[in-house]
Write a protein that holds these residues in place. Structure first.
Motif, mmCIF file in Angstrom:
data_model
loop_
_atom_site.group_PDB
_atom_site.id
_atom_site.type_symbol
_atom_site.label_atom_id
_atom_site.label_comp_id
_atom_site.label_asym_id
_atom_site.label_seq_id
_atom_site.Cartn_x
_atom_site.Cartn_y
_atom_site.Cartn_z
ATOM 1 N N SER A 1 1.329 3.255 -2.564
ATOM 2 C CA SER A 1 1.015 4.208 -3.632
ATOM 3 C C SER A 1 0.390 5.499 -3.129
ATOM 4 O O SER A 1 0.273 6.465 -3.883
ATOM 5 C CB SER A 1 0.089 3.542 -4.654
ATOM 6 N N ALA B 1 1.389 3.018 -8.767
ATOM 7 C CA ALA B 1 2.712 2.647 -8.235
ATOM 8 C C ALA B 1 3.801 3.411 -8.992
ATOM 9 O O ALA B 1 4.746 3.922 -8.387
ATOM 10 C CB ALA B 1 2.917 1.141 -8.368
ATOM 11 N N CYS C 1 2.160 -2.641 -4.754
ATOM 12 C CA CYS C 1 0.895 -1.914 -4.950
ATOM 13 C C CYS C 1 -0.016 -2.699 -5.889
ATOM 14 O O CYS C 1 0.456 -3.411 -6.775
ATOM 15 C CB CYS C 1 1.161 -0.547 -5.571
ATOM 16 N N GLY D 1 0.828 -1.212 0.000
ATOM 17 C CA GLY D 1 0.000 0.000 0.000
ATOM 18 C C GLY D 1 0.856 1.253 0.000
ATOM 19 O O GLY D 1 0.587 2.213 0.737
ATOM 20 N N ALA E 1 -1.021 -1.952 3.615
ATOM 21 C CA ALA E 1 -2.212 -1.809 2.752
ATOM 22 C C ALA E 1 -3.464 -2.062 3.593
ATOM 23 O O ALA E 1 -3.493 -2.951 4.444
ATOM 24 C CB ALA E 1 -2.143 -2.814 1.597
#
Ligand SMILES: NC(=O)C1=CN([C@@H]2O[C@H](COP(=O)(O)OP(=O)(O)OC[C@H]3O[C@@H](n4cnc5c(N)ncnc54)[C@H](OP(=O)(O)O)[C@@H]3O)[C@@H](O)[C@H]2O)C=CC1
Ligand SMILES: CC(C)CCC[C@@H](C)[C@H]1CC[C@H]2C3=C(CC[C@]12C)[C@@]1(C)CCC(=O)[C@@H](C)[C@@H]1CC3
Length: 326
Positions: A11, A42, A36, A9, A92
């Motif tokens: 990004s 990404a 990502c 996660g 994430a």
């Protein structure tokens, strides 16, 4: 020696701010891998990081933590590229289809729960509607917890090396609450607080991972970034455009005087995640949640808070999670 770091996660939000802060801390000595689900986002994140740190080593791997095959494929790619992983940030996370319970919010405003309600989002003010993934698992459980568990399991050969330590660092939440979690329903199929349940399961799983892996040099810690303005937060009140959140900022700064968990920016929210990067893992408390905190005057610091977790329940959870992965 160069340190290899993988961030899920990465990004946007806290994950991206963490990458930026890691590179500012050590621009040359890191190999950063952004895991990502969306390749274009990404690439944009990598470009933004390289714009401020042009000599940094930043690579990408496509991984959707809500899909078993995607996690396994990504882990294979990571093992092909690196023979060792020093830090794995399990960051994430999703809170889809949230419902803001206005009644519970106003009830909380006139009760003794007012500060905890603001600090933790607890007191029933937030509920979510979950979905079932193509693998037949609950999406929030899969994305926030189980995808990460599979990733750790698949990366075990490059995380556990004799004589060296590696760290797992979870982005949990102060919204993680034992009352939302049941060992009889670890995916939270039946309740209305799957986010809180999944984050409490992260806290429990981290404890169990320490029990099982410390002797192999692998340590797990839990962080809470505080309340941060990110796309996850904006999604809580979809009818509320981001500029209205900006108008509320003076109110949030005032609330920060009462509760230092209103870190508000992704940079501040990443504080505890970066702090853990600088610690000796053996010195950390496996039952602590490391909380990013920001004072009323804007000073960042990390506070350990005892988690409401017990060893027996953590063992039951890890066994159940292993059964899900068979
Ligand atoms: N914001 C807050 O106040 C708090 C956040 N947290 C936690 O912090 C973490 C980061 O969230 P935050 O930065 O706020 O929110 P963002 O929505 O900005 O970031 C979430 C990240 O997770 C990624 N992600 C979501 N689902 C998947 C998936 N299935 N596979 C791979 N990546 C995925 C997103 O990717 P994409 O860009 O493709 O959407 C994004 O990069 C989460 O675990 C959240 O629960 C905890 C406490 C408070
Ligand atoms: C419109 C009102 C004047 C203000 C509403 C504020 C609430 C929407 C927020 C107050 C506390 C916030 C909060 C979260 C979401 C938004 C609030 C409920 C989280 C639940 C977001 C995700 C997390 O993981 C938690 C740690 C956050 C806790 C605080």
């Amino acid at each position: 020696m160069t340190k290899v770091i993988l961030v899920t996660g990465a990004s946007s939000g806290i994950g991206l701010a963490l990458c930026e802060r890691l590179l500012s801390h050590d621009p040359e000595g890191l190999q950063l891998c952004l895991a990502c689900r969306d390749v274009q986002r990404a690439r944009d994140a990598r470009a933004a990081l390289l714009a401020s740190h042009p000599t940094a080593h930043v690579t990408l791997v496509q991984m959707d933590t809500s899909s078993v095959s995607s996690v396994i494929g990504a882990a294979q790619e990571v093992k092909r590229r690196y023979n060792r992983l020093d830090f794995l940030y399990l960051n994430a996370g999703i809170m889809p289809n949230p419902h803001f319970d206005v009644k519970a919010f106003f009830r909380g405003l006139f009760s003794s729960r007012i500060v905890t309600m603001f600090a933790t989002g607890g007191g029933g003010i937030l509920t979510q509607e979950d979905r079932v993934t193509a693998d037949g698992l609950q999406e929030i459980f899969m994305t926030n917890l189980f995808g990460h568990f599979l990733l750790i399991r698949e990366l075990e050969p490059i995380l556990c090396h004799a004589g060296l330590t590696s760290q797992l660092i979870w982005t949990s939440s102060s919204n993680a609450h034992p009352s939302a979690f049941s060992v009889d329903d670890i995916q939270h199929r039946r309740g209305t607080q799957p986010y809180s349940s999944s984050k409490y399961a992260c806290d429990l799983l981290s404890l169990a991972l320490n029990t099982h892996y410390n002797k192999q040099g692998l340590y797990s810690s839990v962080t809470c970034p505080g309340f941060v303005m990110t796309s996850l937060t904006y999604g809580i009140l979809p009818f509320f455009p981001p500029f209205l959140w900006t108008l509320l900022m003076p109110l949030f700064w005032l609330i920060r005087i009462l509760t230092n968990t209103f870190t508000l920016t992704p940079y501040n929210g990443a504080e505890a995640l970066l702090w853990l990067f600088k610690q000796q893992p053996e010195s950390l408390d496996p039952q602590a949640k490391y909380q990013s905190s920001t004072s009323g005057l804007g000073k960042n610091y990390t506070q350990p808070r005892k988690m409401d977790v017990d060893l027996h329940m953590s063992e039951v959870l890890i066994l159940s999670v292993k059964c899900c992965s068979l």
